[in-house]
Design a protein around this motif. Structure first.
Motif, PDB file in Angstrom:
ATOM      1  N   VAL A 154       0.863  -1.185   0.000  1.00  0.00           N
ATOM      2  CA  VAL A 154       0.000   0.000   0.000  1.00  0.00           C
ATOM      3  C   VAL A 154       0.899   1.235   0.000  1.00  0.00           C
ATOM      4  CG1 VAL A 154      -1.873  -1.144   1.225  1.00  0.00           C
ATOM      5  CG2 VAL A 154      -0.138   0.083   2.541  1.00  0.00           C
ATOM      6  N   VAL A 155       0.295   2.374  -0.332  1.00  0.00           N
ATOM      7  CA  VAL A 155       1.057   3.626  -0.344  1.00  0.00           C
ATOM      8  C   VAL A 155       0.938   4.277   1.026  1.00  0.00           C
ATOM      9  CG1 VAL A 155       1.231   5.925  -1.363  1.00  0.00           C
ATOM     10  CG2 VAL A 155       0.706   3.934  -2.804  1.00  0.00           C
ATOM     11  N   ASP A 156       2.092   4.572   1.625  1.00  0.00           N
ATOM     12  CA  ASP A 156       2.066   5.320   2.883  1.00  0.00           C
ATOM     13  C   ASP A 156       1.972   6.794   2.526  1.00  0.00           C
ATOM     14  OD1 ASP A 156       2.445   6.560   5.287  1.00  0.00           O
ATOM     15  OD2 ASP A 156       4.030   5.205   5.955  1.00  0.00           O
ATOM     16  N   PRO A 157       0.849   7.451   2.907  1.00  0.00           N
ATOM     17  CA  PRO A 157       0.663   8.846   2.482  1.00  0.00           C
ATOM     18  C   PRO A 157       1.737   9.792   3.026  1.00  0.00           C
ATOM     19  CG  PRO A 157      -1.136   8.110   3.919  1.00  0.00           C
ATOM     20  CD  PRO A 157      -0.261   6.929   3.698  1.00  0.00           C
ATOM     21  N   VAL A 158       2.448   9.382   4.054  1.00  0.00           N
ATOM     22  CA  VAL A 158       3.459  10.278   4.630  1.00  0.00           C
ATOM     23  C   VAL A 158       4.556  10.589   3.602  1.00  0.00           C
ATOM     24  CG1 VAL A 158       5.192  10.550   6.447  1.00  0.00           C
ATOM     25  CG2 VAL A 158       2.990   9.471   6.963  1.00  0.00           C
ATOM     26  N   ASP A 159       5.009   9.556   2.896  1.00  0.00           N
ATOM     27  CA  ASP A 159       6.071   9.829   1.912  1.00  0.00           C
ATOM     28  C   ASP A 159       5.696   9.376   0.494  1.00  0.00           C
ATOM     29  OD1 ASP A 159       6.160   7.108   2.183  1.00  0.00           O
ATOM     30  OD2 ASP A 159       8.132   7.040   3.123  1.00  0.00           O
ATOM     31  N   GLN A 160       4.425   8.959   0.335  1.00  0.00           N
ATOM     32  CA  GLN A 160       3.925   8.520  -0.978  1.00  0.00           C
ATOM     33  C   GLN A 160       4.690   7.320  -1.531  1.00  0.00           C
ATOM     34  OE1 GLN A 160       1.104   9.542  -2.521  1.00  0.00           O
ATOM     35  NE2 GLN A 160       0.736  10.740  -0.692  1.00  0.00           N
ATOM     36  N   LYS A 161       5.356   6.563  -0.651  1.00  0.00           N
ATOM     37  CA  LYS A 161       6.089   5.386  -1.121  1.00  0.00           C
ATOM     38  C   LYS A 161       5.298   4.121  -0.825  1.00  0.00           C
ATOM     39  CE  LYS A 161      10.827   7.083  -0.968  1.00  0.00           C
ATOM     40  NZ  LYS A 161      11.774   7.508   0.059  1.00  0.00           N
ATOM     41  N   LYS A 162       5.497   3.130  -1.705  1.00  0.00           N
ATOM     42  CA  LYS A 162       4.829   1.846  -1.491  1.00  0.00           C
ATOM     43  C   LYS A 162       5.552   1.057  -0.408  1.00  0.00           C
ATOM     44  CE  LYS A 162       2.070   0.448  -5.313  1.00  0.00           C
ATOM     45  NZ  LYS A 162       1.722  -0.659  -6.171  1.00  0.00           N
ATOM     46  N   VAL A 163       4.766   0.352   0.398  1.00  0.00           N
ATOM     47  CA  VAL A 163       5.374  -0.434   1.470  1.00  0.00           C
ATOM     48  C   VAL A 163       4.509  -1.671   1.720  1.00  0.00           C
ATOM     49  CG1 VAL A 163       4.140   0.918   3.231  1.00  0.00           C
ATOM     50  CG2 VAL A 163       6.192  -0.338   3.883  1.00  0.00           C
ATOM     51  N   LEU A 164       5.169  -2.779   2.017  1.00  0.00           N
ATOM     52  CA  LEU A 164       4.429  -3.947   2.487  1.00  0.00           C
ATOM     53  C   LEU A 164       4.410  -3.828   4.010  1.00  0.00           C
ATOM     54  CD1 LEU A 164       3.029  -6.574   1.548  1.00  0.00           C
ATOM     55  CD2 LEU A 164       5.170  -7.774   2.069  1.00  0.00           C
ATOM     56  N   PRO A 165       3.227  -3.554   4.581  1.00  0.00           N
ATOM     57  CA  PRO A 165       3.194  -3.258   6.022  1.00  0.00           C
ATOM     58  C   PRO A 165       3.663  -4.430   6.884  1.00  0.00           C
ATOM     59  CG  PRO A 165       1.142  -2.604   4.978  1.00  0.00           C
ATOM     60  CD  PRO A 165       1.894  -3.425   3.972  1.00  0.00           C
ATOM     61  N   HIS A 166       4.204  -4.090   8.025  1.00  0.00           N
ATOM     62  CA  HIS A 166       4.456  -5.078   9.065  1.00  0.00           C
ATOM     63  C   HIS A 166       3.237  -5.131   9.974  1.00  0.00           C
ATOM     64  CE1 HIS A 166       9.099  -5.625   9.022  1.00  0.00           C
ATOM     65  NE2 HIS A 166       8.594  -5.649   7.810  1.00  0.00           N
ATOM     66  N   VAL A 167       3.186  -6.147  10.813  1.00  0.00           N
ATOM     67  CA  VAL A 167       2.015  -6.332  11.661  1.00  0.00           C
ATOM     68  C   VAL A 167       2.439  -6.577  13.104  1.00  0.00           C
ATOM     69  CG1 VAL A 167       0.153  -7.941  12.214  1.00  0.00           C
ATOM     70  CG2 VAL A 167       0.482  -7.216   9.859  1.00  0.00           C
ATOM     71  N   PHE A 168       1.793  -5.823  14.001  1.00  0.00           N
ATOM     72  CA  PHE A 168       1.892  -6.145  15.427  1.00  0.00           C
ATOM     73  C   PHE A 168       0.501  -6.578  15.860  1.00  0.00           C
ATOM     74  CE2 PHE A 168       1.733  -4.865  19.998  1.00  0.00           C
ATOM     75  CZ  PHE A 168       2.646  -5.819  20.448  1.00  0.00           C
ATOM     76  N   GLU A 169       0.404  -7.704  16.548  1.00  0.00           N
ATOM     77  CA  GLU A 169      -0.934  -8.193  16.892  1.00  0.00           C
ATOM     78  C   GLU A 169      -1.142  -8.332  18.393  1.00  0.00           C
ATOM     79  OE1 GLU A 169      -2.059 -12.112  15.569  1.00  0.00           O
ATOM     80  OE2 GLU A 169      -0.549 -13.097  16.794  1.00  0.00           O
ATOM     81  N   LEU A 170      -2.423  -8.136  18.771  1.00  0.00           N
ATOM     82  CA  LEU A 170      -2.871  -8.444  20.130  1.00  0.00           C
ATOM     83  C   LEU A 170      -3.921  -9.538  19.975  1.00  0.00           C
ATOM     84  CD1 LEU A 170      -3.496  -4.828  21.480  1.00  0.00           C
ATOM     85  CD2 LEU A 170      -1.450  -6.208  21.814  1.00  0.00           C
ATOM     86  N   SER A 171      -3.538 -10.750  20.267  1.00  0.00           N
ATOM     87  CA  SER A 171      -4.425 -11.886  20.059  1.00  0.00           C
ATOM     88  C   SER A 171      -4.970 -12.352  21.407  1.00  0.00           C
ATOM     89  CB  SER A 171      -3.634 -13.011  19.382  1.00  0.00           C
ATOM     90  OG  SER A 171      -4.420 -14.170  19.320  1.00  0.00           O
ATOM     91  N   MET A 172      -6.226 -11.974  21.646  1.00  0.00           N
ATOM     92  CA  MET A 172      -6.809 -12.161  22.977  1.00  0.00           C
ATOM     93  C   MET A 172      -7.700 -13.390  23.022  1.00  0.00           C
ATOM     94  SD  MET A 172      -9.312  -9.397  24.853  1.00  0.00           S
ATOM     95  CE  MET A 172      -8.022  -8.161  24.904  1.00  0.00           C
ATOM     96  N   GLY A 173      -7.546 -14.184  24.067  1.00  0.00           N
ATOM     97  CA  GLY A 173      -8.457 -15.285  24.301  1.00  0.00           C
ATOM     98  C   GLY A 173      -9.616 -14.783  25.142  1.00  0.00           C
ATOM     99  N   ILE A 174     -10.825 -14.790  24.577  1.00  0.00           N
ATOM    100  CA  ILE A 174     -11.983 -14.259  25.313  1.00  0.00           C
ATOM    101  C   ILE A 174     -12.384 -15.202  26.449  1.00  0.00           C
ATOM    102  CG2 ILE A 174     -14.445 -13.698  25.125  1.00  0.00           C
ATOM    103  CD1 ILE A 174     -13.917 -12.551  22.406  1.00  0.00           C
ATOM    104  N   ASP A 175     -12.438 -16.506  26.155  1.00  0.00           N
ATOM    105  CA  ASP A 175     -12.908 -17.461  27.166  1.00  0.00           C
ATOM    106  C   ASP A 175     -12.028 -17.429  28.417  1.00  0.00           C
ATOM    107  OD1 ASP A 175     -14.787 -18.957  25.095  1.00  0.00           O
ATOM    108  OD2 ASP A 175     -12.814 -18.781  24.180  1.00  0.00           O
ATOM    109  N   ARG A 176     -10.729 -17.426  28.204  1.00  0.00           N
ATOM    110  CA  ARG A 176      -9.806 -17.364  29.338  1.00  0.00           C
ATOM    111  C   ARG A 176      -9.922 -16.048  30.092  1.00  0.00           C
ATOM    112  NH1 ARG A 176      -3.970 -19.497  27.759  1.00  0.00           N
ATOM    113  NH2 ARG A 176      -4.479 -21.677  27.471  1.00  0.00           N
ATOM    114  N   SER A 177     -10.154 -14.978  29.340  1.00  0.00           N
ATOM    115  CA  SER A 177     -10.315 -13.679  30.001  1.00  0.00           C
ATOM    116  C   SER A 177     -11.554 -13.690  30.887  1.00  0.00           C
ATOM    117  CB  SER A 177     -10.436 -12.561  28.959  1.00  0.00           C
ATOM    118  OG  SER A 177      -9.240 -12.456  28.209  1.00  0.00           O
ATOM    119  N   LEU A 178     -12.643 -14.285  30.363  1.00  0.00           N
ATOM    120  CA  LEU A 178     -13.877 -14.338  31.160  1.00  0.00           C
ATOM    121  C   LEU A 178     -13.660 -15.184  32.407  1.00  0.00           C
ATOM    122  CD1 LEU A 178     -16.567 -14.756  28.335  1.00  0.00           C
ATOM    123  CD2 LEU A 178     -15.837 -12.659  29.495  1.00  0.00           C
TER     124      LEU A 178
END
Ligand SMILES: [Zn+2]
Length: 491
Positions: free
Chosen positions: A343-367
């Motif tokens: 995708v194009v990062d509007p900050v510098d108009q350059k194409k980038v394949l984004p990296h991902v940081f995830e928060l993967s939450m277990g709902i059942d365990r949380s409950l």
């Protein structure tokens, strides 16, 4: 009785959760169902998650399919890597999950990435035998934990998703374009995932069908420290730990970056949001930590990983996996699908394949953890009362409506009050049994208030509002009840 057992008893008796297909003897293990109080708690937990994470951060939420094509899991690596080591007794045929088995027998932690040969060597070293028949254990092999499906009469190969996030990666470029996304951009999803666990156990703690609340933050890897929103959370306390540390390191998000314990502002920002969210659930965050995983322990796609763990009667329980997945997923899907996912990062108009940081939450365990941390037993005169001190905005029932007795018009008046409130609040009408018994039932279900209609109500149109935690009572005008409940729900 351990706290785990007490929560389980409460869950069964008060309709929070119970085993699936329980009237049949062939009910498979690892499938649990939510009853009415459990559903109400779960819905409110999800609303809180939406409020504190999705809306606060301006994320977008999607709802993907549970059944996904084989290609998805070729690209994601699950076909080849999502396996558990198993071993079979050569004599009686019992099957064990090798790493857990060794951990239970020896007390040593077996890292997730240990090779089959290394695990075989551990079995030999400790002289482990089949616990059922003392037979020799065969060599370790790999068991893929995905549920395979056949679609249509031709039984085309497909799978139930083992994590909700794969829909997010597959849908990323469409969502980014149609919603005019800007990096960093969070895409969130609530839904079910399925894992064919070898040894499901402890009700909600290790399930084969479970709820996840996942957030994937797509970011420009060159701008992980350009995070203006970090200012909002720089003073938030993070509790950091890695195996071998003698103690948890407690410091602010800002200090954690300065000391190099958290790699950048983006990661620190989301860890802090997570802590602030769990504080609102009523879980005691003093009993929590972010455990930084070693290279051997991390999932196959992660480059930096913290597990958010909370202390419970069953030990430290992982509620959220926080993984920096880099471009692992988008790269895999781009290569397999032949689609360009840059995708194009509007900050510098350059194409980038984004990296991902995830928060993967277990709902059942949380409950489960919310229930355990909210459960109290208190001595009231000669009686022990069990009380679930849930936050009002999470309580399955906010208020019980109880006529002291049904005669002299009290029952009628109480039903009128109930019907005036029930569309806007979770109310429960109860006229059966002694008033003390009715209070106990509400306390066990976590209802913060009980409204009692008595003789005085008929004179001056006031009711008694009883507070669950303090057991204090106050007189409130019937016409003020709605405002009273609204105020109580403030987060
Ligand atoms: Zn055996």
């Amino acid at each position: 009785m351990s706290n785990y057992d007490k929560v389980m008893k409460l869950a069964l008796e008060r309709g929070f959760y119970f085993p699936g297909c329980e009237i049949y003897p062939d009910a498979p293990a690892g499938f649990w169902e939510y009853g009415p109080t459990g559903v109400s708690l779960k819905n409110k937990f999800i609303e809180l998650w939406r409020r504190q994470l999705v809306r606060r951060d301006g994320m977008m939420e999607i709802d993907g399919c549970q059944v996904m094509s084989k290609s998805v899991f070729v690209a994601s690596g699950h076909i080849s890597n999502f396996t558990d080591p198993v071993m079979k007794c050569t004599k009686c045929g019992s099957i064990f999950r090798a790493d857990r088995f060794i951990e239970e027998k020896t007390g040593d932690r077996v890292p997730e990435r240990l090779s089959n040969e290394d695990i075989d060597a551990l079995v030999k070293k400790h002289g482990l035998k089949c616990p059922n028949c003392k037979g020799e254990l065969g060599n370790v092999s790999r068991f893929n934990m995905m549920f395979r499906l056949g679609i249509g009469p031709a039984a085309e190969e497909a799978y139930l998703r083992p994590e909700t996030c794969q829909s997010i990666f597959v849908d990323f470029s469409r969502v980014f374009k149609t919603m005019r996304g800007r990096l960093p951009m969070g895409i969130a999803q609530i839904g079910k995932s399925f894992r064919n666990e070898i040894a499901p156990r402890q009700s909600l703690l290790r399930l084969r069908e479970f709820y996840q609340a996942e957030i994937e933050v797509f970011c420009n890897p060159g701008r992980l420290d350009e995070m203006p929103r970090f200012e909002e959370v720089k003073g938030t306390t993070l509790r950091l730990f890695k195996d071998g540390d003698s103690d948890i390191t407690v410091l602010t998000a800002e200090e954690a970056i300065a000391k190099g314990l958290v790699p950048n502002k983006l990661v620190a920002y989301y860890l802090a949001l997570l802590v602030e969210f769990y504080e609102k659930t009523g879980i005691d965050v003093i009993k929590s930590r972010f455990r930084r995983l070693s290279d051997e322990e991390k999932a196959f796609y992660a480059t930096v990983a913290f597990d958010f763990e909370v202390q419970t009667s069953t030990g430290w329980l992982e509620l959220v996996a926080c993984n920096y997945r880099s471009d692992y997923d988008l790269k895999g899907h781009a290569a397999t699908s032949k689609e360009n996912l840059e995708v194009v990062d509007p900050v510098d108009q350059k194409k980038v394949l984004p990296h991902v940081f995830e928060l993967s939450m277990g709902i059942d365990r949380s409950l489960y953890t919310i229930l355990e941390h909210s459960y109290y037993e208190e001595q009231v005169k000669e009686e022990t009362r069990a009380v679930l001190k849930l936050k009002p905005y999470l309580a399955p029932v906010l208020v019980g409506i109880l006529p002291l007795m049904t005669k002299d018009g009290l029952g009628e008046k109480a039903r009128k009050i109930h019907s005036d409130l029930k569309l806007d609040f979770d109310t429960f009408y109860d006229e059966s049994g002694s008033i003390g018994r009715r209070y106990r039932r509400l306390e066990e279900a976590g209802a913060p208030f009980a409204v009692t209609i008595d003789q005085a109500t008929m004179q001056d149109d006031t009711v008694t509002v009883r507070h669950r935690d303090s057991m204090q009572q106050e007189r409130v005008k019937v016409s003020d009840l709605r405002q009273f409940m609204q105020n109580a729900l403030a987060i």
